[in-house]
Design a protein around this motif. Sequence first.
Motif, short mmCIF file in Angstrom:
data_model
loop_
_atom_site.label_atom_id
_atom_site.label_comp_id
_atom_site.label_asym_id
_atom_site.label_seq_id
_atom_site.Cartn_x
_atom_site.Cartn_y
_atom_site.Cartn_z
N THR A 56 0.83 -1.20 0.00
CA THR A 56 0.00 0.00 0.00
C THR A 56 0.87 1.25 0.00
OG1 THR A 56 -0.14 -0.15 2.39
CG2 THR A 56 -1.98 -1.04 1.13
N ALA A 57 2.07 1.15 0.57
CA ALA A 57 2.94 2.32 0.64
C ALA A 57 3.40 2.77 -0.74
CB ALA A 57 4.15 2.03 1.53
N GLN A 58 3.45 1.85 -1.69
CA GLN A 58 3.94 2.25 -3.01
C GLN A 58 2.82 2.79 -3.89
OE1 GLN A 58 5.60 -0.75 -5.51
NE2 GLN A 58 3.70 -1.85 -5.78
N ILE A 59 1.56 2.59 -3.48
CA ILE A 59 0.44 2.97 -4.35
C ILE A 59 0.46 4.44 -4.78
CG2 ILE A 59 -2.08 3.13 -4.51
CD1 ILE A 59 -2.23 0.55 -2.91
N PRO A 60 0.62 5.41 -3.84
CA PRO A 60 0.59 6.81 -4.27
C PRO A 60 1.61 7.11 -5.37
CG PRO A 60 0.60 6.69 -1.89
CD PRO A 60 0.77 5.30 -2.38
N ASN A 61 2.82 6.60 -5.21
CA ASN A 61 3.87 6.92 -6.17
C ASN A 61 3.63 6.28 -7.53
OD1 ASN A 61 5.41 8.66 -4.66
ND2 ASN A 61 6.48 7.02 -3.61
N ILE A 62 3.16 5.04 -7.53
CA ILE A 62 2.98 4.42 -8.84
C ILE A 62 1.73 4.97 -9.52
CG2 ILE A 62 4.22 2.32 -8.21
CD1 ILE A 62 1.48 0.93 -8.09
N THR A 63 0.73 5.36 -8.72
CA THR A 63 -0.48 5.92 -9.32
C THR A 63 -0.17 7.25 -9.99
OG1 THR A 63 -1.71 4.87 -7.55
CG2 THR A 63 -2.87 6.50 -8.84
N LYS A 64 0.66 8.05 -9.30
CA LYS A 64 1.06 9.33 -9.87
C LYS A 64 1.76 9.11 -11.20
CE LYS A 64 2.45 11.80 -6.17
NZ LYS A 64 3.57 12.29 -5.36
N ALA A 65 2.56 8.07 -11.29
CA ALA A 65 3.33 7.85 -12.50
C ALA A 65 2.60 6.95 -13.49
CB ALA A 65 4.67 7.22 -12.13
N ALA A 66 1.41 6.46 -13.11
CA ALA A 66 0.63 5.58 -13.97
C ALA A 66 1.39 4.32 -14.38
CB ALA A 66 0.12 6.33 -15.19
N VAL A 67 2.01 3.68 -13.38
CA VAL A 67 2.72 2.43 -13.64
C VAL A 67 2.00 1.32 -12.85
CG1 VAL A 67 4.88 1.18 -13.30
CG2 VAL A 67 4.92 3.57 -14.00
N PRO A 68 1.62 0.24 -13.49
CA PRO A 68 0.89 -0.81 -12.78
C PRO A 68 1.83 -1.68 -11.94
CG PRO A 68 1.24 -1.47 -15.02
CD PRO A 68 1.80 -0.09 -14.91
N SER A 69 1.26 -2.28 -10.89
CA SER A 69 2.04 -3.21 -10.09
C SER A 69 1.23 -4.49 -9.88
CB SER A 69 2.38 -2.61 -8.73
OG SER A 69 1.24 -2.60 -7.92
N VAL A 70 1.93 -5.59 -9.84
CA VAL A 70 1.29 -6.86 -9.50
C VAL A 70 1.98 -7.38 -8.26
CG1 VAL A 70 0.72 -9.18 -10.25
CG2 VAL A 70 0.89 -7.34 -11.92
N SER A 71 1.22 -7.51 -7.18
CA SER A 71 1.83 -8.06 -5.98
C SER A 71 1.58 -9.55 -5.93
CB SER A 71 1.24 -7.41 -4.74
OG SER A 71 1.66 -8.15 -3.61
N PRO A 72 2.63 -10.34 -5.74
CA PRO A 72 2.42 -11.79 -5.69
C PRO A 72 1.69 -12.24 -4.43
CG PRO A 72 4.71 -11.24 -6.20
CD PRO A 72 4.05 -9.98 -5.75
N SER A 73 1.77 -11.47 -3.35
CA SER A 73 1.25 -12.04 -2.11
C SER A 73 0.66 -11.04 -1.12
CB SER A 73 2.36 -12.84 -1.40
OG SER A 73 3.45 -12.00 -1.17
N ALA A 74 0.16 -9.89 -1.60
CA ALA A 74 -0.51 -8.96 -0.68
C ALA A 74 -1.98 -9.38 -0.58
CB ALA A 74 -0.40 -7.53 -1.18
N THR A 75 -2.37 -9.83 0.61
CA THR A 75 -3.65 -10.53 0.70
C THR A 75 -4.79 -9.73 1.30
OG1 THR A 75 -2.90 -11.42 2.77
CG2 THR A 75 -2.63 -12.81 0.84
N ASP A 76 -4.53 -8.56 1.83
CA ASP A 76 -5.61 -7.83 2.49
C ASP A 76 -6.73 -7.53 1.49
OD1 ASP A 76 -5.97 -6.08 5.22
OD2 ASP A 76 -7.02 -5.21 3.50
N PRO A 77 -8.00 -7.77 1.87
CA PRO A 77 -9.10 -7.58 0.93
C PRO A 77 -9.14 -6.17 0.34
CG PRO A 77 -9.90 -8.64 2.91
CD PRO A 77 -8.46 -8.32 3.15
N ASN A 78 -8.75 -5.17 1.13
CA ASN A 78 -8.85 -3.79 0.66
C ASN A 78 -7.61 -3.30 -0.07
OD1 ASN A 78 -11.42 -3.42 1.71
ND2 ASN A 78 -10.59 -3.02 3.74
#
Lengths: 397, 259, 319, 242
Positions: free
Chosen positions: A126-148
């Motif tokens: 979740t900590a990387q979301i603001p930065n990648i959203t700003k730059a419009a770069v997608p991320s795929v997390s292999p194992s982040a499991t929280d529903p939200n």
Amino acid sequence: MRKSVVKKLIGLGTVMMAAGILAGCSTAKSESKGNPVGKTIKIGVNMELSGAAAGYGNSQKQGIQLAVDQINKAGGINVDGKKKKITLIIKDNKTSTSTSASVAAQLVNKDKVNAIVGPATTNAGTAQIPNITKAAVPSVSPSATDPNFTLQKSGKVQPYVFRACYQNNFQGSTAAKFAYTDLKTKRVAVLADNSSDYGTGLAKAFKKTYKGKVAASQYFQEGDKDFNAILTSFKNKKIDAIYAPGYYSELGLIVKQARQAGINVPIIGSDGMADPKLAQIAGDKNASNVYYTTPFSTRVASQNGTAKKFMNAFKERYNEEAPTFSALAYDSVNMIKDAIETEKSADSAKIAAGLAKVKNFDGVTGKITIDSKHNANKPIVVETLTNGKVSAATEIK
Amino acid sequence: MTTILKVEHLEKVFGGLTAVADVSMQLKNDELVALIGPNGAGKTTLFNLLTGVIPPTAGMIYFREKEKLVSINNKKTYQIADLGFARTFQNIRLFKNMTVLDNVLVAMTNQYKEGFIKSVLRFPSFYRTEDEILKKARDLLAIFDLDKDMYKLASNLPYGVQRRLEIVRGLAMKPKILFLDEPAAGMNPEETADLTRLIRQIQQQFHITVLLIEHDMSLVMNLAQRIYVLDQGKLLAKGTPSEIQHDKSVIKAYLGEEG
Amino acid sequence: MIVLKANFKYNVCWLIIMIAGFYIMNTLIMIGVIDSFIENMFVTIWINIILATGLNLIIGFAGQFSLGHAGFMAIGAYVTAIVTQKAASLGGFYASFVIGVIVAVIAALLVGIPTLRLRGDYLAIATMGAAEIIRIIINNMKITNGPAGMFNIPQFATWPIVYIMMCVTTIIIVNFINSRGGRVIKSVREDEIAAEAMGINTTKWKLAAFVLGAATAAIAGSLHASYLQTIAPNDFGIMESISILIIVVLGGVGSVTGTFLAAVVLGVLDTVLQDFGTLRMVIYAVALILIMVFKPSGLLGTWELSIRRLFNRIKRRSV
Amino acid sequence: MQTFFQQLINGLSLGSIYALLALGYTMVYGIIKLINFAHGDIYMLGAFWGYYVINVWHFNFLLALLSAMVICGICGVVIEYLAYRPLRHSPRITALITAIGVSFFLENGMAYLFGSNARDFPQVVKQVNYDIGGVRISNIQLEILITSCILMLILQLIIKRTKMGRAMRAVSVDNDAAELVGVNLNRTISFTFALGSAMAGAAGVMIGLYYNSIDPLMGLTPGIKAFVAAVVGGIGSVPGAL
């Protein structure tokens, strides 16, 4: 004289404040349209290579490297007719949220990556979301499991966040159904890892769905080694099973100590324990009557061509059985490949669009479809361990 | 001459050991009184009792506040200090890594107010208070010829000057009573002579009561108006220097102990 | 008015330096020299500066060995996260600062009153335990979302706000140190018994320094939560307290300038080492040991940058 | 009642391992008043050494234990010589940070060399459970209990009966005075580190055997726990520790 000094000071202060606020407006808003593709496709890896989750992070790194090497050996990814190779940029986030944000910023701005794989944990993710959203770069997390994890505060989906694993609610409720219907248990004890959202999230989902009685509920911390006190307290509760979501390092010890303490009821866990090391730590003899929900089953794998190839390649390269984390990471890279091929472009914004369209993707961990909430839907399997070996695998519908 | 400090039947027992037993004494305004006695007689313990460092086992200590004598038995050290007690220590206790000026300013802490907001936001009134207090400190240091070393660290001063600074720091508190615990310890005769002059100067200029613990008899006999003699925790004798010099029990105690 | 006049010049100098720093940063961002990655690094460094100056006040100036700074940071961070999720406006954000500081001050009083009579290692243990209790409470509360932490926290703390807050907290702490209060806490550090004999209520002043340090830590926590938009209880464990302590000791216990320098050095080192994977912490550890062995009193000892001294030197040279 | 005895047995065998660890901690603390953060990592080194020699050289338990003690003792002395000795006259907080640095170095160095995954410790002793009135005791638990008792006894003898032990006690009371009466300070401190680290190494091998799981970060939690115990327990002095 005195008054004028005060005025000057206050004046200066106001100017500074005003400047700050103005500057804040003028600098913060620089929308990006994403990183276009260069000579090669750049994939960034924001991963827990040191710190508390380093074990899992390093397993994932192995899976990622394997996937990339295979793709490059085959000439690269077909981007609208042209084959482009992948350049991998791997960075360590120390299992820390602030470092993860910094790593993400570096990947998207300095290295101009087209997509990111990682991080392994929800918090770093979740900590990387603001930065990648700003730059419009997608991320795929292999194992982040929280529903939200993939959702914004408003409940809308995060446009650039995807995952390759189950979310907790799905896995936890599957385990609850399995325990009640297949194992026919009436009273269970829950023993969950309290140091991450993974264990507590699963425990919560399990308790919500389980139709029998939860007779006891205890927590442990990552790195705990001694569970005798908790297990001894379970012994008198007349339980039929233990649900213990967590990772193999602690679960191995729990299985071992439970069996040594004479608790022979089924122990049900989650994909965090789907690792050959579980049986090694617990001891083969103790690892019986142990079940866990997992997307990736060595047994199912023998029928699944993709998985079989992965297993063999992994064993050949690293000389050990492939853990689930490596498989999930391997799938994450290939999902990005799939997205590039559907969109015929490796620009970061296009990859994001492509990832949202992933459907029936033939992954190592099953046929993956990305749903509207960017979760990976795939079949779930409960594996049974007997004497440290997987003896059965039941697919739960 | 009014009584400023009155001690009645003071007693201190450590474990089974009686360090101070049934001591009664009185100090009057502007007096210079010495407290002597062989090693281990309980002099420093008595000092610590008077300044509230340790609580007495029995007995009362009274101090004159305005017009009447008030008990200070249950007060804490800093409260007692605030009433007008200043002291020096047997083994100098300066604030070593602070400047000479800061040492004195700390002693003046309770003489001026600087609100947190005022000092943090540097209101002009902050500078006014600083100005005033700095001037006071500087003047005081100048009297004792310490102003030239004002910005030196206390630990960089020579031994004799450190002793002097400690006394000046005590004076900076504007005390009513000054307790000096062996100020001449470790000094050569020349330095001791300087110290004698210094203490006399303080008496004359500042009009305060001084209670002095000292081994150096020349200093005591030179300075003190009255002397209390303590031996094995008990008060052995009291009187003027000449009386004490001729007191048989004192001579016996000293000769017996020190040969 | 001698002191005022003399100081006015220096104060204006400092103000100019701060504003200049701001505009240099702003211009560099505008022309694209500083991208969001470097901005991120700077903001992290600034937040660390706020934390470390606060801790330096407690350890370096008041001489109290606290190992629980991250606990107060956690309070600020969680208050801001909770408040701004409920009231997502700039007003709510500033209000959360105030609430965070108030809660942290109360917590610091609760922790400080019983523990500050302890000395040295005992105090370290007690504060460490207190911070751990704070973390465990957060880990088990519903409103804080347990170990999963909170995310999607609205971002109000942009770099200018962090910069200004860093300047403000530094001014507060430095001004406090150079006033009556600062002299008193230094005297408590030097010799508690002598200070008490000067009529100083040592417990009260130790508590004052502790509370002020905790309040700045809460501010840093608020900024951290709002800038990063994600917090989790594990961010505020003993390791975080230790990493703040490392900044303080590396810079020099009792030197605010040193704290600034160390925060920058460590911040840059940390970012550079991101590329080294597992080896990163090994290099970091070796660097730490080497600096400590060869500069035992920290990079700057107790030396402070003083414009007054700079002026005087220039004057002397020109004469 | 059964539960109580079961907990007691479990607690005793585990406690005796931690006692070995805490002893080393306290000895170092008592002698140079240093909170040796790296002590827990020496224990981790011991566990890894045991893992290595049993797997590769096929040592038996006793040999693994003794060799781990020797290796860890040497490590302790080297660490003291390189990292702590230059700082003996610096502020204590500097030495503390250095100790933290050493701890980071050992943890991450091991993670770099061997990976940060938990790994299974080879079971050199075959586990047999005895059931006494409903209380289960394994031979491993007994073995651990006996070994650590013997080690503690030896330690006691060294401290109480030998010349070096007397020097250690003297230094822990007042190192200046001890030096004045002819105690070789450097040698005594080195010896203390060797002794403490050897105990930690033994504890590492035994914990590996007991839990069957070791990883590079395993020393962290016991390290902090032992730090708390050492300070809160007020067992800063060597005789007090025993």
